[in-house]
Design an enzyme around this catalytic site. Structure first.
Site, mmCIF file in Angstrom:
data_model
loop_
_atom_site.group_PDB
_atom_site.id
_atom_site.type_symbol
_atom_site.label_atom_id
_atom_site.label_comp_id
_atom_site.label_asym_id
_atom_site.label_seq_id
_atom_site.Cartn_x
_atom_site.Cartn_y
_atom_site.Cartn_z
ATOM 1 N N ASP A 27 45.645 29.429 32.253
ATOM 2 C CA ASP A 27 44.722 30.188 33.111
ATOM 3 C C ASP A 27 44.560 29.572 34.498
ATOM 4 O O ASP A 27 43.590 29.884 35.206
ATOM 5 C CB ASP A 27 43.332 30.334 32.454
ATOM 6 C CG ASP A 27 43.388 31.107 31.150
ATOM 7 O OD1 ASP A 27 44.236 32.010 31.022
ATOM 8 O OD2 ASP A 27 42.584 30.799 30.239
ATOM 9 N N GLN A 56 37.090 47.309 33.904
ATOM 10 C CA GLN A 56 37.615 46.795 35.176
ATOM 11 C C GLN A 56 39.038 46.241 35.010
ATOM 12 O O GLN A 56 39.853 46.328 35.926
ATOM 13 C CB GLN A 56 36.688 45.709 35.739
ATOM 14 C CG GLN A 56 35.331 46.245 36.144
ATOM 15 C CD GLN A 56 35.427 47.423 37.088
ATOM 16 O OE1 GLN A 56 36.194 47.409 38.052
ATOM 17 N NE2 GLN A 56 34.673 48.473 36.804
ATOM 18 N N GLU A 57 39.311 45.661 33.843
ATOM 19 C CA GLU A 57 40.675 45.162 33.595
ATOM 20 C C GLU A 57 41.682 46.301 33.738
ATOM 21 O O GLU A 57 42.743 46.162 34.349
ATOM 22 C CB GLU A 57 40.787 44.566 32.188
ATOM 23 C CG GLU A 57 39.992 43.289 31.998
ATOM 24 C CD GLU A 57 40.257 42.634 30.649
ATOM 25 O OE1 GLU A 57 41.413 42.648 30.198
ATOM 26 O OE2 GLU A 57 39.308 42.109 30.045
ATOM 27 N N ASN A 105 45.312 47.114 27.728
ATOM 28 C CA ASN A 105 45.803 46.889 29.102
ATOM 29 C C ASN A 105 47.226 47.416 29.260
ATOM 30 O O ASN A 105 47.559 48.029 30.280
ATOM 31 C CB ASN A 105 45.730 45.395 29.451
ATOM 32 C CG ASN A 105 44.352 44.995 29.924
ATOM 33 O OD1 ASN A 105 43.943 45.341 31.031
ATOM 34 N ND2 ASN A 105 43.609 44.306 29.074
ATOM 35 N N HIS A 127 42.895 37.795 32.589
ATOM 36 C CA HIS A 127 41.935 36.992 31.827
ATOM 37 C C HIS A 127 40.537 37.587 32.056
ATOM 38 O O HIS A 127 40.197 37.936 33.190
ATOM 39 C CB HIS A 127 41.989 35.539 32.306
ATOM 40 C CG HIS A 127 41.080 34.642 31.537
ATOM 41 N ND1 HIS A 127 41.416 34.135 30.292
ATOM 42 C CD2 HIS A 127 39.830 34.197 31.807
ATOM 43 C CE1 HIS A 127 40.418 33.402 29.840
ATOM 44 N NE2 HIS A 127 39.442 33.420 30.737
ATOM 45 N N GLY A 142 46.381 46.060 22.844
ATOM 46 C CA GLY A 142 47.279 46.613 23.864
ATOM 47 C C GLY A 142 46.645 47.639 24.785
ATOM 48 O O GLY A 142 47.350 48.471 25.357
ATOM 49 N N ASN A 176 49.304 37.459 34.177
ATOM 50 C CA ASN A 176 48.377 37.533 33.041
ATOM 51 C C ASN A 176 47.050 38.076 33.540
ATOM 52 O O ASN A 176 46.720 37.951 34.715
ATOM 53 C CB ASN A 176 48.168 36.140 32.441
ATOM 54 C CG ASN A 176 47.259 36.173 31.221
ATOM 55 O OD1 ASN A 176 47.402 37.044 30.368
ATOM 56 N ND2 ASN A 176 46.306 35.255 31.136
HETATM 57 C C1 GRF Z 1 41.886 41.365 27.410
HETATM 58 O O1 GRF Z 1 40.514 41.138 27.439
HETATM 59 C C2 GRF Z 1 42.598 40.428 28.356
HETATM 60 O O2 GRF Z 1 41.811 40.056 29.444
HETATM 61 C C3 GRF Z 1 42.864 39.221 27.499
HETATM 62 O O3 GRF Z 1 43.107 39.713 26.209
HETATM 63 C C4 GRF Z 1 42.491 40.992 26.065
HETATM 64 C C5 GRF Z 1 43.577 41.943 25.652
HETATM 65 O O4 GRF Z 1 43.075 43.217 25.347
HETATM 66 N N1 GRF Z 1 43.946 38.442 28.014
HETATM 67 P P1 GRF Z 1 44.091 44.413 25.110
HETATM 68 O O5 GRF Z 1 45.028 43.965 23.983
HETATM 69 O O6 GRF Z 1 44.826 44.629 26.392
HETATM 70 O O7 GRF Z 1 43.261 45.572 24.705
#
Ligand code: GRF
Length: 210
Positions: free
Chosen positions: A160, A188-189, A23, A119, A21, A117
């Site tokens: 995706d 970067q995410e 992100n 990715h 979690g 989403n």
């Molecule tokens: C991330 O790398 C995201 O791109 C992918 O799953 C991972 C989730 O990581 N869909 P987190 O649970 O948000 O740390």
């Protein structure tokens, strides 16, 4: 979507997750800091009771639910329960944040063009069934790529494969392991996802304006 006095609209997010979690936490912080204005988290739904993301939601007083697949006979039945939680919470936009389940039309139809989403690759490269977690970064390194990154996209029935809303790039360094590359992409995410959500909310509010 709710309106408060002064016409300020608040868009409700429903976060679906299965694990760490991070992100989700970045999105939560971005709402708190005002980087994602006009938003609130309506509900956090985890497919795993032990997910760290769920623990974070609970410890921050967010409305949350754990929905275990074991309790339901098939994916449709599972998604019906998820849908009912999203609708009960008045969710406008659904945010997948490390959600390890494929969505059925039970969710995809009512939330068409309203499910996002992230990715960890530059889609359309290194996406699709089985391209999750470290598999993605292993494949990128094995192919000798010099660049990778992450993609935020709308969720459709093609895994995706939905329309791309934003991407961020990182170099692949000589000697990278899947873990080191994953860590570089993850930074970067955490930057990209809140940015894209903020702009999606703006678009959503404009589309709902009467
Ligand atoms: C991330 O790398 C995201 O791109 C992918 O799953 C991972 C989730 O990581 N869909 P987190 O649970 O948000 O740390």
């Amino acid at each position: 979507m709710t309106s408060d006095p002064g016409e300020r609209r608040t868009v409700r997010l429903g976060v679906l997750l299965s694990g760490r979690g991070s992100n989700f936490q970045a999105i939560y912080q971005a709402i708190q800091s005002g980087q994602i204005p006009q938003a609130e988290i309506g509900v956090v739904i985890s497919s795993r009771r032990s997910a760290e993301g769920l623990a974070f939601a609970e410890s921050h007083g967010l409305h949350s639910r754990s929905v275990s697949a074991k309790a339901y006979p098939d994916r449709d039945a599972y998604d019906k329960v998820v849908l009912s939680h999203l609708q009960e919470a008045g969710v406008d936009l659904v945010i997948l944040a490390g959600y390890m389940r494929l969505l059925t039309p039970v969710l995809l139809v009512p939330y068409e063009n309203r499910i996002l989403n992230i990715h960890p690759s530059l889609l359309p490269a290194y996406g699709g069934v089985g391209m999750t977690g470290l598999n993605v970064h292993e494949a990128v390194i094995a192919a000798g790529e010099t660049e990778s990154g992450c993609t935020v996209h709308l969720v459709t029935e093609t895994v995706d494969g939905g329309p791309i809303l934003g991407q961020a790039r990182v170099p692949v360094a000589p000697g990278d392991t899947p873990q080191t590359l994953a860590a570089r992409v993850l930074v970067q995410e955490h930057r990209l996802y809140p940015q894209v959500i903020a702009s999606m909310i703006q678009t959503y509010c404009q589309s709902q304006a009467v």
